[in-house]
Design a protein around this motif. Structure first.
Motif, mmCIF file in Angstrom:
data_model
loop_
_atom_site.group_PDB
_atom_site.id
_atom_site.type_symbol
_atom_site.label_atom_id
_atom_site.label_comp_id
_atom_site.label_asym_id
_atom_site.label_seq_id
_atom_site.Cartn_x
_atom_site.Cartn_y
_atom_site.Cartn_z
ATOM 1 N N UNK A 1 0.851 -1.184 0.000
ATOM 2 C CA UNK A 1 0.000 0.000 0.000
ATOM 3 C C UNK A 1 0.896 1.248 0.000
ATOM 4 N N UNK A 2 0.478 2.270 -0.729
ATOM 5 C CA UNK A 2 1.265 3.515 -0.768
ATOM 6 C C UNK A 2 0.319 4.703 -0.906
ATOM 7 N N UNK A 3 0.557 5.723 -0.078
ATOM 8 C CA UNK A 3 -0.207 6.969 -0.127
ATOM 9 C C UNK A 3 0.773 8.124 -0.287
ATOM 10 N N UNK A 4 0.512 8.971 -1.269
ATOM 11 C CA UNK A 4 1.378 10.130 -1.542
ATOM 12 C C UNK A 4 0.486 11.362 -1.628
ATOM 13 N N UNK A 5 0.710 12.350 -0.745
ATOM 14 C CA UNK A 5 -0.096 13.577 -0.714
ATOM 15 C C UNK A 5 0.831 14.774 -0.886
ATOM 16 N N UNK A 6 0.512 15.662 -1.833
ATOM 17 C CA UNK A 6 1.310 16.856 -2.082
ATOM 18 C C UNK A 6 0.382 18.070 -2.151
ATOM 19 N N UNK A 7 0.768 19.125 -1.462
ATOM 20 C CA UNK A 7 -0.040 20.342 -1.408
ATOM 21 C C UNK A 7 0.849 21.534 -1.755
ATOM 22 N N UNK A 8 0.307 22.471 -2.570
ATOM 23 C CA UNK A 8 1.069 23.637 -3.008
ATOM 24 C C UNK A 8 0.264 24.901 -2.693
ATOM 25 N N UNK A 9 0.905 25.865 -2.052
ATOM 26 C CA UNK A 9 0.274 27.126 -1.675
ATOM 27 C C UNK A 9 1.187 28.265 -2.107
#
Length: 779
Positions: free
Chosen positions: A627-635
């Motif tokens: 299982x793999x979760x990748x979260x990226x957020x840009x502000x």
């Protein structure tokens, strides 16, 4: 047409220097004669060297190509003069100006830039207490727009006064003096802005009274004035209050309250303002008298016949029975009805509205529809497609001969056709509708992209060392918009190659399907083993919601591990990791992407969740779920500052025995792509400083990207990560972190980054940090 420089060698000089070759002056297509430029001179500059100024121009580069005959580019000349003037203004020379002249020399014609630098401006702010002087200097535009006849300084007075008014200083006075001062033989313009802030009025409270139908929060959102609070502009301005009252009045009109009235009642109270200045607190009371709104009582539609159901059509309108009547919405509802009828094949439809007032508080609406003649689609022709087959476009056009003619269907069809990668531009042209014929022919006009491409890259980064890759392909194979390719890469960690095809409209649907054959032999940096593999992979991707895609893939892999057979202990391992393993991987994936750019994201989010089910045919080493979760957020809170945040989670769930997971399937951390400051894959290690993998992983990165110029960025980052359930004799270190920074330079293929990471919890035998060089952002 005759080139000024003969031969391919000279042409290459033009290509690589960025110079456009000139043509003879008597060429009838040239609007102006060629001024052959041999030299660029600069005069009048005292504060900055000639070389420094020449380096800021494009024209100077055209004089450096030997034996080149190049015409003076007037657009470049105008841009160079503007750039030099801007440079001087930023350095404080607000009166700088540049002229030019053409001078004949022995070796040809020279361009002379004549600079009048003027005097350097020194600006001082006196009397400012509420604002810092640096804030107010930004309101004086002399260093951006110049100061012709002191226009820039006078504009600064207006801007500063306006800024004070917005904060409640209605009686502020702003004046300036300007005089020459000579220091050590150098003369300046000394400009002093004197400010008398006087009394500040600020909004202490805002109350709304009499609003029954519209919430207090909705009214507050229409107002520019706000109560004192964190990050709020609490300055009082009578002008802003007047605008707010008008905005509230418009809000009530928009909701059908035609007779509503809005007024204010003010209470003033002496108080000490910020920084000890005398001030006045203003308590604002907004008094609303809504009166009774005019409501829509009945809505009927005449002339629909059997085209549409009247009840269903009324429900699509804004002005339905029981809602406040807004006259400006009548035209919008007429357009809504016309669009629905037009979609049935009636492009000449007309809709008129009759408004009947039944009382002071109610109206009836009667929409009368004249559909006009029925028009059907006639012949459909395709032009401009030299290789792309018509049936490929027909699949996405979804319009057939004898279908009801609909302008909306044509617009939607153009959007679908633009998704075809082989098409550069597309336009659907309908027959002349003015004649009101029973049929209208369609012409689909396309311009195709070049189908074949070759791409190569040569470089070095800290993940692969030196590398060379190449790819060639055809993005319109068989004339069906099918992308086929062959690519290969050789690097310091091995080689890999693949060939494949991709159909973006699989089975005439919105699914993307691909089939890939691959081969590789790689030994990742700091690993004591490598992997050889070949296989085949098929993949399906389908959009299920806006920005959300789902994927399914099947991969067969023939895999062999090599490199450290002498360290292998068969007595402690359940299976031989060095036997050839045959593996089937089934992958399920969800991806949510709202980024504004893939190459240089500044806003949005990217999230991917994958589940890989591994099945080994002849070994238990590959029986597990990953299982793999990748979260990226840009502000981007400010124009030049972007914050990027990434979180990564992973877990391996064995299907058979936990100890049977092959080492080359574990998670590893450390290096350019995750926790910088560590060597590649060496965040966790054993006593011999060999990399250690884990059954679970967590990592996070926080990065700030500050634009120094259009292409150059200063990057600062904080990374951290931890591997869990490690194998072998791992040194237990917990969550490890690093801090660092560096520079990134934007190119057409993405940014090139040079970064340094410093370990915050360094081991005794580790280096304090690591340099990372890479192409593209790490995330």
């Amino acid at each position: 047409m005759k080139l000024c420089l003969p031969g391919l060698i000279c042409l290459c000089l033009f290509v690589f220097s960025g110079i456009t070759p000139c043509f003879p002056a008597d060429n009838p297509r040239d609007p102006a004669p060629c001024i052959e430029l041999k030299q660029l001179d600069i005069s009048g500059n005292k504060q900055f060297s000639t070389l420094r100024l020449k380096l800021r121009t494009k024209l100077w580069s055209t004089t450096l190509v030997p034996f080149a005959k190049t015409c003076l580019n007037l657009d470049w000349l105008r841009k160079d003069k503007q750039d030099l003037v801007s440079f001087y203004r930023k350095k404080g020379f607000a009166d700088a100006s540049i002229t030019h002249e053409i001078v004949t020399r022995n070796n040809g014609q020279a361009l002379c830039l004549i600079i009048d630098e003027g005097l350097e401006y020194r600006i001082e702010i006196k009397g400012a207490v509420f604002f810092h002087p640096r804030q107010l200097k930004g309101e004086i535009p002399v260093f951006e727009r110049g100061n012709l006849q002191d226009a820039g300084l006078r504009k600064g007075v207006i801007n500063i006064r306006k800024r004070y008014h917005e904060k409640g200083f209605k009686d502020v006075t702003v004046t300036f003096t300007k005089e020459k001062t000579t220091i050590k033989g150098r003369t300046y313009w000394d400009v002093i802005f004197t400010i008398n802030e006087k009394t500040r009025m600020r909004v202490a409270s805002i109350t709304i009274d009499g609003n029954r139908s519209i919430s207090t929060d909705a009214i507050h959102k229409e107002m520019g004035l706000s109560e004192k609070g964190f990050l709020k502009n609490d300055g009082f301005s009578q002008h802003q209050l007047d605008d707010d009252l008008k905005a509230i009045k418009r809000l009530y009109l928009a909701n059908g309250f035609k007779n509503a009235s809005v007024k204010s009642d003010l209470t003033f109270e002496d108080n000490e303002s910020i920084k000890g200045q005398p001030g006045i607190d203003v308590h604002i009371k907004i008094i609303v008298n809504e009166h009774d709104p005019i409501l829509v009582k009945e809505v009927s539609i005449r002339g629909l016949g059997t085209l549409l159901d009247e009840g269903d059509t009324v429900r699509t309108l804004t002005l339905k029975p029981g809602v406040p009547f807004r006259e400006y919405m009548v035209k919008s509802d007429e357009n809504s009805i016309a669009t629905l009828v037009s979609h049935k094949g009636y492009p000449h439809v007309r809709v008129k509205t009759e408004i009947t007032t039944t009382s002071d508080t109610a109206v009836n609406l009667l929409f009368t529809v004249d559909p006009g003649p029925l028009v059907r689609v006639g012949e459909i022709r395709y032009t401009g497609n030299t290789r792309l087959k018509e049936r490929t476009m027909q699949d996405l056009l979804k319009i057939k001969t004898n279908d009801p003619f609909s302008l909306q269907d044509i617009v939607d069809a153009e959007k679908r056709l633009r998704k075809i990668g082989a098409i550069q531009t597309v336009r659907i042209q309908a027959g002349d509708l003015k004649e009101k014929k029973s049929t209208a022919d369609l012409e689909v006009i396309v311009k195709e992209r070049k189908p074949y491409y070759v791409e190569t890259a040569l470089g070095h980064d800290t993940e692969r060392l030196f590398y060379f890759n190449a790819q060639t392909g055809d993005n319109n194979s068989f004339g069906r918009d099918i992308d086929s390719w062959i690519k290969a890469e050789v690097s310091g960690i091995g080689f890999e190659g693949e060939t494949g095809i991709k159909d973006p409209f699989f089975l005439k649907s919105d699914m993307t399907a691909s089939l890939t054959l691959f081969v590789q032999k790689k030994e990742e940096l700091n690993y004591d083993f490598g992997v050889k593999a070949w296989g085949i992979s098929s993949n399906l991707t389908k959009p299920i919601l806006p920005h959300l895609n789902a994927g399914l893939s099947l991969t067969y892999e023939n895999r062999t591990r090599f490199g450290d057979e002498e360290d292998y202990n068969l007595a402690t391992d359940p299976g031989d990791e060095y036997d050839t393993r045959n593996i089937l991987k089934t992958s399920l994936a969800l991806a949510y992407d709202t980024r504004d750019s893939v190459v240089r994201p500044r806003t949005g989010m990217f999230t991917s969740l994958t589940t890989d089910i591994y099945t080994g045919f002849n070994s238990d080493l590959d029986d597990f779920i990953k299982y793999a979760l990748d979260v990226r957020q840009y502000l981007t809170p400010m124009k030049r500052v972007t914050f990027a945040l990434r979180t990564r989670l992973g877990y391996i769930q064995p299907i058979s025995a936990p100890e049977a997971i092959a080492e080359d399937r574990l998670f590893f951390l450390g290096g350019t792509s995750d926790v910088r400051g560590f060597k590649e894959n060496l965040l966790a290690h054993d006593l011999d400083m060999e990399p250690v993998g884990g059954m679970s992983v967590v990592s996070a990165s926080l990065e700030s990207r500050i634009s120094l110029t259009e292409k150059l960025e200063w990057i600062m980052f904080l990374d951290g990560g931890r591997l869990g359930e490690t194998t072998g004799t791992a040194v237990e270190q917990g969550f490890r972190t690093s801090l660092g920074g560096g520079f990134s330079y934007g190119t057409v293929i993405g940014p090139i980054s040079l970064l340094y990471g410093y370990k915050l919890n360094q081991d005794e035998y580790e280096s304090p940090g690591q340099i990372h060089f890479s192409f593209g952002y790490t995330f």
